[in-house]
Design a protein around this motif. Structure first.
Motif, PDB file in Angstrom:
ATOM      1  N   LEU A 184       0.759  -1.158   0.545  1.00 57.22           N
ATOM      2  CA  LEU A 184      -0.007  -0.381  -0.452  1.00 57.22           C
ATOM      3  C   LEU A 184       1.198   1.369   0.244  1.00 57.22           C
ATOM      4  CD1 LEU A 184      -2.689   1.314  -0.150  1.00 57.22           C
ATOM      5  CD2 LEU A 184      -2.775   1.098   2.679  1.00 57.22           C
ATOM      6  N   PRO A 185       1.800   1.527   0.849  1.00 59.33           N
ATOM      7  CA  PRO A 185       2.471   2.317   0.888  1.00 59.33           C
ATOM      8  C   PRO A 185       3.377   3.105  -0.338  1.00 59.33           C
ATOM      9  CG  PRO A 185       3.321   1.307   3.180  1.00 59.33           C
ATOM     10  CD  PRO A 185       2.531   0.290   1.700  1.00 59.33           C
ATOM     11  N   ALA A 186       3.540   1.443  -1.145  1.00 65.24           N
ATOM     12  CA  ALA A 186       4.113   1.369  -2.789  1.00 65.24           C
ATOM     13  C   ALA A 186       3.496   2.499  -3.587  1.00 65.24           C
ATOM     14  CB  ALA A 186       4.905   0.441  -2.738  1.00 65.24           C
ATOM     15  N   ALA A 187       2.310   1.747  -3.372  1.00 67.35           N
ATOM     16  CA  ALA A 187       1.175   1.825  -4.252  1.00 67.35           C
ATOM     17  C   ALA A 187       0.516   3.343  -4.327  1.00 67.35           C
ATOM     18  CB  ALA A 187      -0.196   1.208  -4.625  1.00 67.35           C
ATOM     19  N   LEU A 188       1.133   4.053  -2.970  1.00 64.54           N
ATOM     20  CA  LEU A 188       0.622   5.539  -2.360  1.00 64.54           C
ATOM     21  C   LEU A 188       1.960   6.887  -3.317  1.00 64.54           C
ATOM     22  CD1 LEU A 188      -0.702   5.764   0.797  1.00 64.54           C
ATOM     23  CD2 LEU A 188      -1.806   5.518  -1.207  1.00 64.54           C
ATOM     24  N   GLY A 189       2.771   5.836  -3.477  1.00 66.75           N
ATOM     25  CA  GLY A 189       3.822   6.957  -4.620  1.00 66.75           C
ATOM     26  C   GLY A 189       5.398   6.473  -3.640  1.00 66.75           C
ATOM     27  N   GLU A 190       5.853   5.871  -2.673  1.00 65.81           N
ATOM     28  CA  GLU A 190       6.600   5.431  -1.544  1.00 65.81           C
ATOM     29  C   GLU A 190       7.945   4.224  -2.579  1.00 65.81           C
ATOM     30  OE1 GLU A 190       7.936   7.798  -0.076  1.00 65.81           O
ATOM     31  OE2 GLU A 190       5.843   9.295   0.141  1.00 65.81           O
ATOM     32  N   GLY A 191       7.100   4.284  -3.791  1.00 63.39           N
ATOM     33  CA  GLY A 191       7.836   3.836  -4.338  1.00 63.39           C
ATOM     34  C   GLY A 191       8.341   1.810  -2.788  1.00 63.39           C
ATOM     35  N   VAL A 192      10.202   1.485  -3.585  1.00 62.28           N
ATOM     36  CA  VAL A 192      10.327   0.661  -1.958  1.00 62.28           C
ATOM     37  C   VAL A 192      10.466   0.764  -0.955  1.00 62.28           C
ATOM     38  CG1 VAL A 192      12.460  -1.020  -2.023  1.00 62.28           C
ATOM     39  CG2 VAL A 192      11.651  -0.368  -4.663  1.00 62.28           C
ATOM     40  N   LEU A 193      10.876   1.680  -0.957  1.00 66.99           N
ATOM     41  CA  LEU A 193      10.911   2.559   0.187  1.00 66.99           C
ATOM     42  C   LEU A 193       9.955   2.714   1.462  1.00 66.99           C
ATOM     43  CD1 LEU A 193      12.799   4.210   2.690  1.00 66.99           C
ATOM     44  CD2 LEU A 193      12.674   6.341   2.242  1.00 66.99           C
ATOM     45  N   GLY A 194       8.505   3.046   0.303  1.00 64.52           N
ATOM     46  CA  GLY A 194       7.189   2.417   1.248  1.00 64.52           C
ATOM     47  C   GLY A 194       6.899   1.162   1.626  1.00 64.52           C
ATOM     48  N   ILE A 413      18.651  13.350  -5.339  1.00 66.19           N
ATOM     49  CA  ILE A 413      16.951  12.778  -5.820  1.00 66.19           C
ATOM     50  C   ILE A 413      16.856  11.903  -7.700  1.00 66.19           C
ATOM     51  CG2 ILE A 413      15.068  13.557  -5.781  1.00 66.19           C
ATOM     52  CD1 ILE A 413      15.384  15.510  -4.709  1.00 66.19           C
ATOM     53  N   ALA A 414      17.457  12.586  -8.149  1.00 63.48           N
ATOM     54  CA  ALA A 414      17.134  11.375  -9.116  1.00 63.48           C
ATOM     55  C   ALA A 414      17.897  10.482  -9.512  1.00 63.48           C
ATOM     56  CB  ALA A 414      17.458  12.079 -10.328  1.00 63.48           C
ATOM     57  N   MET A 415      18.926   9.944  -8.243  1.00 62.25           N
ATOM     58  CA  MET A 415      19.594   8.838  -8.551  1.00 62.25           C
ATOM     59  C   MET A 415      18.713   7.900  -7.557  1.00 62.25           C
ATOM     60  SD  MET A 415      23.487   9.779  -8.164  1.00 62.25           S
ATOM     61  CE  MET A 415      24.405  10.622  -9.636  1.00 62.25           C
ATOM     62  N   ALA A 416      18.591   8.667  -6.442  1.00 64.91           N
ATOM     63  CA  ALA A 416      17.629   7.562  -5.831  1.00 64.91           C
ATOM     64  C   ALA A 416      16.402   7.283  -6.209  1.00 64.91           C
ATOM     65  CB  ALA A 416      17.514   8.271  -3.887  1.00 64.91           C
ATOM     66  N   ARG A 417      15.414   7.561  -7.266  1.00 64.11           N
ATOM     67  CA  ARG A 417      14.368   7.817  -7.867  1.00 64.11           C
ATOM     68  C   ARG A 417      13.995   6.651  -7.289  1.00 64.11           C
ATOM     69  NH1 ARG A 417      14.068  11.782 -10.677  1.00 64.11           N
ATOM     70  NH2 ARG A 417      13.042  13.434  -9.221  1.00 64.11           N
ATOM     71  N   GLY A 422       8.950   8.835  -3.347  1.00 65.42           N
ATOM     72  CA  GLY A 422       7.846   9.843  -3.088  1.00 65.42           C
ATOM     73  C   GLY A 422       8.528  10.821  -1.786  1.00 65.42           C
ATOM     74  N   ARG A 423       7.568  11.614  -0.848  1.00 66.56           N
ATOM     75  CA  ARG A 423       8.651  12.365   0.247  1.00 66.56           C
ATOM     76  C   ARG A 423       9.200  11.801   1.408  1.00 66.56           C
ATOM     77  NH1 ARG A 423       3.105  16.077   1.595  1.00 66.56           N
ATOM     78  NH2 ARG A 423       2.324  16.666  -0.652  1.00 66.56           N
ATOM     79  N   ARG A 426      13.200  12.327   0.647  1.00 65.05           N
ATOM     80  CA  ARG A 426      13.334  13.797   0.396  1.00 65.05           C
ATOM     81  C   ARG A 426      14.867  13.842   1.381  1.00 65.05           C
ATOM     82  NH1 ARG A 426      12.459  15.142  -4.944  1.00 65.05           N
ATOM     83  NH2 ARG A 426      10.521  13.947  -4.963  1.00 65.05           N
ATOM     84  N   ASP A 427      14.444  13.716   2.287  1.00 69.23           N
ATOM     85  CA  ASP A 427      16.214  14.328   3.392  1.00 69.23           C
ATOM     86  C   ASP A 427      16.022  13.066   4.431  1.00 69.23           C
ATOM     87  OD1 ASP A 427      14.202  14.637   5.930  1.00 69.23           O
ATOM     88  OD2 ASP A 427      13.726  15.414   4.398  1.00 69.23           O
ATOM     89  N   PRO A 428      17.465  12.934   5.140  1.00 71.60           N
ATOM     90  CA  PRO A 428      17.401  11.550   5.387  1.00 71.60           C
ATOM     91  C   PRO A 428      16.509  11.621   7.042  1.00 71.60           C
ATOM     92  CG  PRO A 428      19.400  13.322   6.222  1.00 71.60           C
ATOM     93  CD  PRO A 428      18.816  14.145   4.841  1.00 71.60           C
ATOM     94  N   LEU A 429      16.606  13.101   8.221  1.00 70.84           N
ATOM     95  CA  LEU A 429      15.563  12.825   9.008  1.00 70.84           C
ATOM     96  C   LEU A 429      14.351  12.164   9.632  1.00 70.84           C
ATOM     97  CD1 LEU A 429      15.259  13.862  11.960  1.00 70.84           C
ATOM     98  CD2 LEU A 429      15.006  16.045  11.323  1.00 70.84           C
ATOM     99  N   THR A 430      13.727  12.668   7.699  1.00 69.79           N
ATOM    100  CA  THR A 430      12.047  12.054   7.484  1.00 69.79           C
ATOM    101  C   THR A 430      12.390  10.223   7.098  1.00 69.79           C
ATOM    102  OG1 THR A 430      10.938  13.589   6.283  1.00 69.79           O
ATOM    103  CG2 THR A 430      10.456  11.564   5.761  1.00 69.79           C
TER     104      THR A 430
END
Length: 593
Positions: A184-194, A413-417, A422-423, A426-430
Motif C-alpha cells: 500500500l505505501p508503495a502504491a501511494l507513491g513511496e516506491g520500494v522505500l514504502g 534525488i534523481a539517482m535515488a528515485r 516519494g516524500r 527527500r531528507d535523511p531525518l524523514t
C-alpha cells in the motif's frame, strides 16, 4: 532575438600560430615522425611546467597515425600524459595482447590504477561511479535482507491478518491480503522505500530482539545509501560544471586557457586565491615576471607553507636575479614536500650561485626521486641555461573545491528515485523517522497480541486463538500429544508421526542446503546469525552492482580507461570472498554451535 542573431554573425578570429602555446605548435608538426613529434611536444610542455599533454595523448588513443601500431601509440600516449590512466591501460592491453608480455602489462595496469588519484577528471568519474554502485549495493542488500526476514514470519502474519477478516478466510486470500497491505505505501507513491515500512511493521510484530537490532542496522545502511552515497556520487557527477572559476584555473594551469577562461580568472583573482594562482602562472609563462612576482607574494602571505606556490614563486625570483631569495624558497618548499622538480630547480639556482658542490647534491636528490623527469629537464637545460620548471597545483586541491561547490541535490534525488520516489526519501531525518516509527509500531503490536508461529517440531502453523494450550508450548496439537501426552496416544500413531517428522527434517535439510547456496543470507539465517545474513545480502548486492552494468552511472570520459573497471572488479572479487566466507562458515558450523 535580433540582437542574438547579430552577435552570432560576428566572426571569431582564430588565434595566430605564434599566439598558440609552444606545445600546441609542436604537436601540430604532423610531418615529423611520431616519436620526434611527441618528444618535441613534451619538451615544449615541460618548458611551461606541464608534465601532461592530455589532448595529444587522447588523440593518439582514439585515432593513432596511419601505420602506427597500438603498442607504439599507447607508449607515446603515456609519454605525453603520464598522469592519464587511460593511456597506461591502453599500454597494458597492448602489452598483454600484442606484445605477449604479461608482467610488463600488469605493471602498466598498476600504473593506471595509481594514476587515478592524480588525474582530476578520472578521479571525479571514479568517485561518481563507485559511489553510485556502492549506494545501490547498500540499498539493495538492506532491502533484500528485510524481505528475507519477513519471509520467515510471513505465514504467521498472513494468518493473523486474515483472522481480522474472518477465521474462515482461505490461506491464499490471507497471503494476498498481507501482500496488499505491505504494498500500500508503495502504491501511494513511496516506491520500494514504502514497501520497507510494511516490512518493518511485520518484522517488529513477529521478530526477535536480534532481528529488531539487525533491522535497525539495515535501516541505517539504507538511509546512508540514500542520503550519503547518492549525494556524494551526485557531487562528483556535476563537479566539473559546479565551479566555473575552478575549472578555468585548471584549464589555465594546463596551458589551454581560452580568452573566456582568462577573463573569468581576472574577474575572480582579487577574492579567489585559486584564480590568483592560475593568473600568476599565466603571467610567468607570458614573460610578465614583475606581475607574477607580485601575485605570488600576495598568495604566500595567506599560504606561506604551500610547496607549489613556493616553488613557482622561487622560479620567478630566480628569473628576476634574486638567487638567494629563490634558494631560500626552494629549501622551504622541500622542507614541506620533497619534489624531484623542486630539487632540480634548486640545483639550477646553485649553478647560478656558482656552488658546484650544492648543485651536485641537489641534482642527486632529484634523480633519486624521479630519474626520468630529471633526464627530461636536463635535456631542456642544455638548450636553455638555468632552466627551471613550474609545478602544477595538485588535483586534490581542485577536486576538494569542486566537490564542495555545486548544488547536487537534484541529481542525488534523481539517482535515488528508483528506491525512494516519494516524500519519505527527500531528507535523511524523514527517512529515518518513518522507518524507525514503522519498526517501533510493529514492536508495540507484538506486546498487544500473541502472534502465530510455526511449530518447533513439524513446522505447522500454531495459532494461540486456534490451538489453545499447545500453542503456549510452541508446538501444534499433534506434536503436543506426541511429546507431552504419550500415555493417551496410540503407539502406532506416535511411531508414524515420528517417522513423518524425521522425513520432514531430512527433506527440509536438503531444501535448506540448496537455498543456502542459491539465496543470499539463507545460510547464516538457518544458524540464527542475523548479522551475518545482513553482511551476506550486502556482499551479494555489491557483486551485482560492481560487476554488472546495473552499477554503471556514466561512461568513462576517456580518462580512467580500463583502470576504473579494474577497481570495480577488485571490489567485486572482495565482495565474492566475503560472501563465500559467510556461506562456508554458516554451512560448516555445527547445528547449535
Amino acid at each position: 532575438m535580433a540582437a542574438l542573431a547579430a552577435v552570432a554573425l560576428v566572426p571569431v578570429r582564430a588565434p595566430a600560430a605564434e599566439e598558440l602555446p609552444g606545445f600546441v605548435r609542436a604537436w601540430g608538426q604532423v610531418h615529423l615522425p611520431l616519436e620526434e613529434r611527441v618528444e618535441a611536444t613534451r619538451t615544449a610542455a615541460l618548458e611551461l611546467g606541464l608534465r601532461n599533454v592530455e589532448p595529444g595523448a587522447r588523440a593518439l588513443l582514439v585515432n593513432p597515425p596511419r601505420g602506427t601500431s597500438r603498442f607504439d601509440a599507447a607508449r607515446m600516449a603515456v609519454r605525453l600524459a603520464p598522469d592519464l590512466p587511460a593511456a597506461h591501460m591502453a599500454l597494458a592491453r597492448a602489452l598483454w595482447v600484442d606484445e605477449l608480455s604479461p608482467f610488463a602489462g600488469t605493471a602498466a595496469a598498476v600504473d593506471a590504477v595509481l594514476a587515478l588519484g592524480r588525474n582530476l577528471e578520472a578521479s571525479l568519474w571514479l568517485h561518481a561511479a563507485a559511489g553510485y554502485a556502492a549506494a545501490l549495493a547498500l540499498a539493495a542488500g538492506s532491502i533484500f535482507f528485510l524481505g528475507l526476514l519477513v519471509f520467515g514470519v510471513a505465514r504467521g502474519a498472513a494468518h493473523d491478518l486474515g483472522d481480522r477478516l474472518s477465521t474462515q478466510t482461505p490461506p491464499a486470500s490471507r497471503a494476498a491480503f498481507l501482500a496488499s497491505v505491505l504494498l500500500l505505501p508503495a502504491a501511494l507513491g513511496e516506491g520500494v522505500l514504502g514497501l520497507c515500512l510494511g516490512l518493518l511493521v511485520v518484522l517488529g510484530a513477529y521478530g526477535t530482539r536480534r532481528m529488531w537490532i539487525s533491522a535497525a542496522v539495515a535501516v541505517l545502511l539504507l538511509t546512508g545509501s540514500l542520503h550519503g552515497l547518492f549525494d556524494q556520487s551526485a557531487r562528483a557527477l556535476v563537479a566539473l560544471e559546479a565551479d566555473i572559476v575552478a575549472l578555468a584555473a585548471h584549464t589555465a594551469e594546463h596551458g589551454l586557457a581560452t580568452p573566456m577562461h582568462l577573463a573569468r580568472l581576472e574577474r575572480a583573482a582579487e577574492t579567489d586565491p585559486l584564480a590568483a594562482r592560475a593568473l600568476a602562472t599565466g603571467m610567468k609563462r607570458t614573460g610578465d615576471l614583475e606581475g607574477a612576482d607580485a601575485r605570488y607574494a600576495a598568495l604566500l602571505q595567506d599560504e606561506p607553507d604551500d610547496p607549489v606556490l613556493l616553488n613557482n614563486a622561487a622560479n620567478v625570483r630566480l628569473a628576476l636575479g634574486d638567487t638567494d631569495g629563490a634558494i631560500a624558497m626552494y629549501r622551504s618548499a622541500l622542507g614541506r614536500h620533497p619534489s624531484a622538480t623542486t630539487w632540480f630547480n634548486l640545483s639550477q639556482a646553485w649553478g647560478v650561485a656558482l656552488n658546484v658542490i650544492e648543485l651536485d647534491a641537489a641534482l642527486a636528490e632529484a634523480q633519486a626521486l624521479d630519474p626520468g623527469l630529471v633526464q627530461d629537464l636536463s635535456s631542456i637545460q642544455e638548450r636553455a641555461v638555468h632552466f627551471v620548471a613550474d609545478v602544477t597545483a595538485p588535483s586534490d586541491l581542485l577536486r576538494g573545491r569542486l566537490l564542495a561547490a555545486g548544488d547536487s541535490r537534484g541529481a542525488a534525488i534523481a539517482m535515488a528515485r528508483p528506491v525512494a520516489p516519494g516524500r519519505l526519501g527527500r531528507d535523511p531525518l524523514t527517512t529515518v523517522a518513518a522507518l524507525a516509527a514503522a519498526l517501533a509500531l510493529g514492536i508495540g503490536l507484538q506486546s498487544r497480541f500473541r502472534p502465530s508461529q510455526e511449530c518447533s517440531r513439524c513446522g505447522a502453523l500454531v495459532c494461540p486463538r486456534c490451538h489453545g494450550a499447545a500453542a503456549s508450548r510452541g508446538v501444534c496439537e499433534a506434536c503436543d500429544r506426541l511429546l507431552n501426552r504419550k500415555e493417551g496416544t496410540d503407539p502406532t500413531l506416535r511411531s508414524r508421526h515420528a517417522e513423518q517428522l524425521a522425513r520432514r527434517e531430512a527433506r527440509l535439510a536438503r531444501l535448506g542446503f540448496v537455498a543456502a547456496l542459491l539465496v543470499p543470507g539463507v545460510a547464516p539465517l538457518r544458524r540464527g546469525r542475523v548479522f551475518l545474513a545482513l553482511l551476506a545480502c550486502v556482499a551479494a548486492a555489491t557483486v551485482i552492482a560492481f560487476a554488472g552494468p546495473v552499477g554503471r552511472l556514466a561512461p568513462d570520459p576517456l580518462a580512467a580507461g580500463g583502470a576504473g573497471d579494474l577497481i570495480f572488479v577488485g571490489v567485486s572479487l572482495l565482495a565474492v570472498s566475503v560472501y563465500v566466507g559467510v556461506v562456508a562458515h554458516s554451512l560448516l558450523r555445527r547445528e547449535g554451535a
